[in-house]
Design a protein around this motif. Structure first.
Motif, short mmCIF file in Angstrom:
data_model
loop_
_atom_site.label_atom_id
_atom_site.label_comp_id
_atom_site.label_asym_id
_atom_site.label_seq_id
_atom_site.Cartn_x
_atom_site.Cartn_y
_atom_site.Cartn_z
N GLN A 1 0.85 -1.19 0.00
CA GLN A 1 0.00 0.00 0.00
C GLN A 1 0.89 1.24 0.00
N LEU A 2 0.46 2.22 -0.75
CA LEU A 2 1.19 3.49 -0.84
C LEU A 2 0.20 4.63 -0.65
N VAL A 3 0.54 5.58 0.19
CA VAL A 3 -0.27 6.77 0.38
C VAL A 3 0.62 8.00 0.27
N TYR A 4 0.00 9.11 -0.08
CA TYR A 4 0.72 10.38 -0.10
C TYR A 4 -0.29 11.52 -0.11
N LEU A 5 0.23 12.72 0.15
CA LEU A 5 -0.60 13.92 0.12
C LEU A 5 -0.41 14.63 -1.21
N GLY A 6 -1.49 15.18 -1.73
CA GLY A 6 -1.39 15.90 -2.99
C GLY A 6 -2.30 17.12 -3.03
N ASP A 7 -1.76 18.19 -3.60
CA ASP A 7 -2.51 19.44 -3.75
C ASP A 7 -2.34 19.93 -5.19
N LYS A 8 -3.45 20.15 -5.89
CA LYS A 8 -3.40 20.57 -7.29
C LYS A 8 -3.88 22.00 -7.50
N THR A 9 -3.97 22.77 -6.43
CA THR A 9 -4.37 24.16 -6.61
C THR A 9 -3.25 24.95 -7.28
N ALA A 10 -3.57 26.15 -7.75
CA ALA A 10 -2.58 27.00 -8.39
C ALA A 10 -1.43 27.28 -7.43
N GLU A 11 -0.23 27.42 -7.99
CA GLU A 11 0.97 27.56 -7.18
C GLU A 11 0.88 28.75 -6.22
N LYS A 12 0.23 29.83 -6.64
CA LYS A 12 0.15 31.03 -5.81
C LYS A 12 -1.11 31.08 -4.94
N SER A 13 -1.88 30.02 -4.95
CA SER A 13 -3.11 30.00 -4.15
C SER A 13 -2.78 30.06 -2.66
N LEU A 14 -3.47 30.93 -1.94
CA LEU A 14 -3.24 31.05 -0.50
C LEU A 14 -3.86 29.89 0.27
N LEU A 15 -4.88 29.29 -0.29
CA LEU A 15 -5.56 28.18 0.39
C LEU A 15 -5.26 26.89 -0.36
N LYS A 16 -4.44 26.05 0.25
CA LYS A 16 -4.08 24.77 -0.35
C LYS A 16 -5.13 23.72 0.00
N GLU A 17 -5.39 22.82 -0.94
CA GLU A 17 -6.40 21.78 -0.73
C GLU A 17 -5.76 20.40 -0.90
N PHE A 18 -5.14 19.96 0.19
CA PHE A 18 -4.49 18.66 0.14
C PHE A 18 -5.52 17.55 0.30
N ASN A 19 -5.29 16.48 -0.44
CA ASN A 19 -6.08 15.26 -0.34
C ASN A 19 -5.14 14.10 -0.04
N LEU A 20 -5.71 13.03 0.49
CA LEU A 20 -4.94 11.82 0.71
C LEU A 20 -5.13 10.89 -0.49
N TYR A 21 -4.02 10.53 -1.12
CA TYR A 21 -4.04 9.60 -2.25
C TYR A 21 -3.66 8.20 -1.75
N TYR A 22 -4.33 7.20 -2.30
CA TYR A 22 -4.11 5.80 -1.89
C TYR A 22 -3.92 4.95 -3.13
N TYR A 23 -2.90 4.06 -3.09
CA TYR A 23 -2.63 3.21 -4.25
C TYR A 23 -2.24 1.80 -3.82
N THR A 24 -2.75 0.82 -4.56
CA THR A 24 -2.27 -0.57 -4.50
C THR A 24 -2.12 -1.06 -5.94
N ALA A 25 -1.46 -2.19 -6.11
CA ALA A 25 -1.22 -2.74 -7.44
C ALA A 25 -2.52 -3.09 -8.17
N GLN A 26 -3.60 -3.26 -7.42
CA GLN A 26 -4.88 -3.61 -8.04
C GLN A 26 -5.57 -2.40 -8.68
N LEU A 27 -5.07 -1.23 -8.43
CA LEU A 27 -5.68 -0.01 -8.96
C LEU A 27 -4.94 0.46 -10.21
N ASP A 28 -5.68 1.01 -11.14
CA ASP A 28 -5.06 1.57 -12.34
C ASP A 28 -4.26 2.83 -12.00
N SER A 29 -4.78 3.60 -11.08
CA SER A 29 -4.09 4.81 -10.64
C SER A 29 -4.47 5.07 -9.19
N ALA A 30 -3.71 5.94 -8.56
CA ALA A 30 -4.02 6.27 -7.17
C ALA A 30 -5.36 6.99 -7.09
#
Length: 932
Positions: free
Chosen positions: A252-281
């Motif tokens: 199992q692999l997890v990580y945090l990811g934020d795709k807001t604009a680089e200069k955005s003051l409010l970051k929106e992190f999500n928890l990503y989860y991946y296993t080999a059974q998934l096509d993508s996280a």
């Protein structure tokens, strides 16, 4: 017969000449004086790595075997790792000190500064490979086959089509995956973050592109399978990805990811989860996920941690923060700090901790294999939560001091409520209210162990039954500091280890180790009282090798051979004892007039490494078998010391005027002659005599007395221990320091007309007090002193933002009352109000960036003595701190201390800065060291 006498006489004269040739230490020796660093022993015990570092300049990394055979000497090597199979050494290499210095002189930009290199050394063949421009490297926890490193490679310089001019080439961050068996590499460009799983067969990394590069689609997260040599993109798109965490099995692999604009003051992190059974996280947790509180979200600053069995993932949630309105015009709005009397913490403390507080997250648990359940465990009222080491158990431990934080202004500890919280349901169970002390969760999660500082008792709380047991009930021994001389309740001696079966705990008293069954059914003295009878402090040393420590709690198994460190309070000797678990006296292995540090063991504990020192002998590294019968010396530091007049250290004992037994350390020059008279300087800070056998390198100090320098240059130095009476810190200093100096002055070799005192911080306060109480000192030096306890009481420790009140009411300053309850004591112990009695010339160091003692305390002392027309000087090292950090300032103060004491205690000519000062016009042009 006569020939023999003549020969002996000639040999004696020759020896005397050689001895006389030894020169005193000077201020040029500091940079080259060496120290040990980063010593480690391999799992098998065959190899030892360590660094030898000068105080300034280029050090070296050494690898030796346990027979002292040199395997590798790597100039400037650091941050070295030996692979688990012990076939390769990986190390970073610093740039040359001279090159970095020149780049700083030329004010190079950070990206233009000299960069680290990487060394890959093959133990079997002695082959050494190097790579330049390396930013970092990583090995997997159990890696043998591969490792990764990141370099800055030069890209192709683009051409401006409009002007046909070649632009400056940009650097490309490249990840190299190196095969240790073949030397082959697989390279990935534009890599930002990377990490391995525990087994080292999976590698996760991110690729990052410039924000202006809108056409590229390479940005995202990738997973590389080192076994199958396959690469898979598991998250697509530009963003910030971090905290990559695999479970123990690497499935199992997890990580945090934020795709807001680089200069955005409010970051929106999500928890990503991946296993080999998934096509993508997949996004597993986000702000609208069931279980996440309203107006809360995944914290981008929270740690991610799998339980050992991989069934639970701990993450941080946090309230969505308010952000600044960027449409507001700055110059039309006030900038103001609003202090409120009911704030949890003072505004300065809030400002110091602002970055940490903004990053604060609150522990929650996510079940990736159980319907993706999210359970928040705590909220803003709670302090950081602790799990067991394995984190498989149901309960976590949480504490809260909510509603009681204001009192930390005057009582540095706040009382806390202790809870256990279920990771299954989120329910909270109260363990104890209003605890002053510490609480820990047992490794199996069945008990809470806590120590109550108010009554000095150890307790256990069984979670299932809610039963509370007093573990030390009826024992005629104290488990709190028996030598405490501060107003606050004494602290406990602490916990040694858990029992190997998790059913008991080992705790310390002043000298010995006790065993308590957690259910209260048994208790016994594991060291049989030997420590107290022999005045020997016995402490458990856990020798678990780091390779085996990840899921292991600190345990003591009496069925195994147990190593104890030992310190004898009477002789000040250090050493080791063996505990066999037979409830008999521990067996002495070694006691010596030495100090042993950094003890480590191989996995089987057959081989040990440690450093050994005393005042005369510089610390060196040794390897030994565990019976301490076959010692090999691995290093030879500071051989140049033999060229200098060094010194000796001896324990001095006397009785104070009030009848107290006292002791301290007397340092004498190596060429000490009892027929001469010597000037003497007292240096003091609390109690120092336990360091009788500690080596003290000549070094520019943060403003403490440079003891080896002064001793080498013909001074006696005395370091007396001080015990305090609450309400009388000044008188207590007189009781011990003055009586100790008078005791020594009875010797013909002490020049009682040439006695000086030097202290820093709390020691500086005592210097300021002593010169108001006696005229026995010919010179005094006070670093960062408090002279007015009435103003200092209400002051701020700017480095932490805390009020200073707790120091006076409860800790080091030892008044024991508020200013209004003990006004007379505050005035009596404030040197400012008695400076008219001073006859001793004094130098003050008070720096304008002092974060512990407000520098206006030094100003008050200086201006008062100047008004009284007493000889006084003040040094303000601009921008430097309570204890000097900048090396150039440390070097400066050493010269000034030497010149000051040489002038007043040896009759040397006064330098310009003492005689006429250094004007603001001359600042940075003339430092005033010259003798006019």
């Amino acid at each position: 017969m006569n020939k023999k006498i003549i020969l002996i006489g000639l040999l004696a004269m020759h020896g005397a000449v050689l001895f006389a040739q030894k020169q005193p230490l000077n201020h040029t020796v500091y940079d080259g004086w060496q120290s040990l660093n980063a010593s480690e022993i391999s799992g098998s015990g065959k190899y030892i790595t360590f660094q030898v570092l000068p105080q300034e300049g280029d050090g070296a990394l050494y690898v030796k075997d346990n027979l002292n055979k040199s395997i590798l000497e790597l100039p400037r090597g650091y941050n070295a790792r030996l692979t688990n199979n012990e076939t390769h050494v990986i190390s970073l290499i610093k740039p040359k000190f001279a090159d970095t210095r020149q780049a700083k002189i030329k004010k190079k930009k950070p990206e233009e500064m000299p960069k680290d290199s990487l060394a890959i050394f093959t133990v079997a063949t002695g082959k050494l490979l190097k790579y330049a421009e390396v930013k970092s490297y990583k090995l997997a926890e159990e890696a043998n086959g591969y490792f990764g490193f990141l370099t800055d490679d030069k890209g192709i310089a683009p051409t401006d089509t409009a002007t046909s001019k070649t632009k400056k080439a940009t650097k490309i961050s490249t990840l190299h995956v190196y095969d240790l068996a073949t030397g082959d590499t697989v390279n990935f460009q534009q890599v930002d973050q990377y990490d391995f799983n525990k087994a080292g067969n999976k590698l996760v990394f991110t690729k990052k592109t410039e924000a202006k590069d809108s056409t590229s689609n390479i940005a995202g997260v990738y997973l590389y399978d080192l076994t199958n040599k396959t690469l898979k993109k598991i998250t697509n798109g530009r963003g910030t990805y971090k905290n990559f965490t695999f479970d123990d099995l690497g499935n199992q692999l997890v990580y945090l990811g934020d795709k807001t604009a680089e200069k955005s003051l409010l970051k929106e992190f999500n928890l990503y989860y991946y296993t080999a059974q998934l096509d993508s996280a997949r996004i597993a947790v986000q702000k609208n996920t069931s279980g996440v509180p309203a107006n809360w979200a995944v914290s981008g600053d929270g740690e991610l941690k799998f339980s050992k069995n991989g069934q639970k993932l701990f993450l941080g949630l946090a309230p969505i923060p308010r952000v600044k309105d960027t449409t507001l015009v700055d110059f039309e709005h006030a900038k103001v700090d609003v202090w409120h009397w009911q704030d949890d913490y003072l505004q300065p403390q809030q400002l110091v901790n602002l970055k940490k507080d903004l990053a604060q997250s609150y522990l929650s648990v996510f079940y990736p294999q159980q319907n993706n359940r999210v359970i928040p465990l705590v909220d803003e009222k709670f302090n950081p939560v602790r799990t067991t080491i394995e984190a498989d158990q149901e309960y976590v431990l949480a504490t809260t001091d909510y509603g009681r934080r204001v009192s930390t202004q005057w009582d540095y500890r706040s009382k806390q409520d202790v809870y256990v919280i279920s990771t299954v349901s989120g329910t909270r169970q109260l363990v104890v209210e209003n605890l002053s002390g510490q609480a820990v969760l047992s490794p199996d999660g069945q008990y809470v162990l806590y120590f109550n500082q108010d009554n000095g008792n150890w307790y256990s709380y069984q979670i299932a039954s809610k039963k509370v047991s007093i573990l030390n009930d009826g024992l005629p021994v104290s488990f709190v500091d028996e030598d405490n001389d501060m107003p606050a309740k004494p602290e406990g001696y602490g916990m040694a280890a858990w029992g190997a079966d998790n059913k008991g705990v080992y705790v310390y008293d002043k000298y010995d180790i006790w065993y308590f069954a957690l259910d209260g059914s048994d208790k016994y003295l594991a060291t049989n009282g030997y420590g107290r009878v022999s005045s020997t402090v016995l402490r458990y040393k856990n020798l678990t090798h780091p390779r085996n420590s990840k899921w292991k709690s600190n345990t003591l198994d009496e069925r195994q051979r147990i190593l104890l460190t030992a310190f004898n309070e009477k002789t000040k000797e250090n050493g080791f004892y063996e505990l066999r678990g037979e409830r008999k006296d521990p067996k002495e292995i070694l006691m010596a007039p030495k100090v042993f540090r950094n003890l480590q063991a191989s996995e089987d504990q057959k081989y040990l490494i440690y450093s050994k020192e005393d005042y005369v002998n510089s610390p060196d590294l040794y390897v030994n078998i565990n019976t301490f019968k076959k010692e090999e010396k691995l290093s030879e530091l500071n051989l140049q010391q033999a060229n200098y007049n060094w010194g000796t250290a001896e324990l001095v004992q006397w009785t104070t005027p009030a009848g107290h037994a006292a002791e301290g350390i007397l340092y004498k020059p190596e060429d000490f002659d009892p027929n001469k008279k010597y000037p003497i300087i007292a240096y003091f800070y609390e109690k120092l005599s336990d360091g009788l056998y500690s080596y003290q390198a000549p070094a520019p100090t943060p403003s403490r007395l440079n003891i080896p320098y002064f001793v080498s240059n013909g001074y006696l130095v005395f370091a007396p221990d001080i015990s305090y009476v609450t309400g009388e810190p000044g008188k207590s200093a007189e009781e011990y320091i003055n009586s100790g100096m008078k005791h020594l002055a009875q010797n013909n070799w002490v020049d009682s007309s040439k006695m000086g005192i030097q202290g820093q911080s709390w020691g500086g306060y005592q210097v300021a007090h002593l010169i108001t109480a006696t005229n026995m000192y010919a010179a005094a030096w006070a670093g960062a002193p408090v002279v007015n306890m009435t103003s200092a009481y209400g002051g701020i420790r700017w480095q932490t933002g805390m009020s200073r009140q707790f120091q006076y009411e409860n800790t080091q300053s030892r008044i024991g009352k508020t200013l209004w309850e003990g006004q007379d004591a505050y005035l009596a112990n404030s040197p400012l109000f008695h400076l008219n009695k001073v006859t001793t010339p004094v130098v003050i160091m008070a720096n304008d960036n002092d974060g512990a003692v407000p520098w206006y305390q030094g100003i008050e002392m200086f201006t008062a003595l100047r008004r009284l027309q007493k000889p006084v000087w003040m040094l303000n090292y601009n921008g430097d701190e309570h204890n000097l950090l900048l090396r150039q300032n440390r070097k400066d103060i050493q010269i000034r201390e030497q010149q000051f004491f040489d002038h007043y205690l040896k009759g040397a000519p006064a330098p310009k800065w003492l005689k006429s000062g250094v004007s603001a016009k001359e600042k940075g042009i003339d430092w005033g060291f010259s003798v006019e």
